[in-house]
Design a protein around this motif. Sequence first.
Motif: not given
Length: 198
Positions: A1-20, A63-69
């Motif tokens: 069981x995953x608490x957030x079944x739709x969880x997925x990696x979005x992106x890695x940011x090395x600088x602020x311009x790359x933040x989601x 900085x690794x961004x993951x979407x939960x939904x």
Amino acid sequence: MSLYPAARFITSAARAAQFVPDQGREVAFAGRSNAGKSSAINAILNRRDFARTSKTPGRTQLINFFALDDSRRLIDLPGYGYARVSKEMRDHWRQLLDDYFHARDSLAGLILVVDSRRGLGDIDWQMLEWAHSLDGPIHVLLTKADKLSRKEATEALARGREELGPGVTVQLFSATRKLGLDEARQHLDAMLEARPPS
Ligand SMILES: Nc1nc2c(ncn2[C@@H]2O[C@H](COP(=O)(O)OP(=O)(O)OP(=O)(O)O)[C@@H](O)[C@H]2O)c(=O)[nH]1
Ligand SMILES: [Mg+2]
């Protein structure tokens, strides 16, 4: 069981311009290099190898961004305090974290991951000071509790509670033994579900 079944990696940011885009809500995981941030994220989401884990401290330098939904995210912040990196690298991290904390209105709370054998260090206190300006809840995971005896674990928790005081919650955690998962999930959910500031 995953608490957030739709969880997925979005992106890695090395600088602020790359933040989601700064929308919805997100919770960031911070902590020393090798403290167990990525392992904690994997355990909490019940996903093996979701956030990468490493035996080499300091490997996750982005900085690794993951979407939960659609509207909620988990953020794996780069570890700090690893001695064997260049000054340039340390300065880069500091700038990146500074940019992150100042940029994100969507940041709803912080989970600070601390190795229960080491306890809170200077650099963790710096991070807490930084995070206090956020106005969101802070929860501390004393992780790798599987490496402590029952007595040591009880003492580590009592010490953490005493040092952190009433404003910050703290618990014992082990990604390996899956200890404290429900408690951690409750804190994460509360941070993600609270109403955004109006
Ligand atoms: N015994 C034990 N080992 C753990 C636990 N959590 C993590 N580890 C180990 O500690 C090491 C570091 O874990 P990571 O999750 O990669 O740590 P991190 O904080 O993400 O590290 P960086 O990304 O380099 O900052 C790995 O070898 C993990 O297997 C735990 O609860 N118990
Ligand atoms: Mg990591």
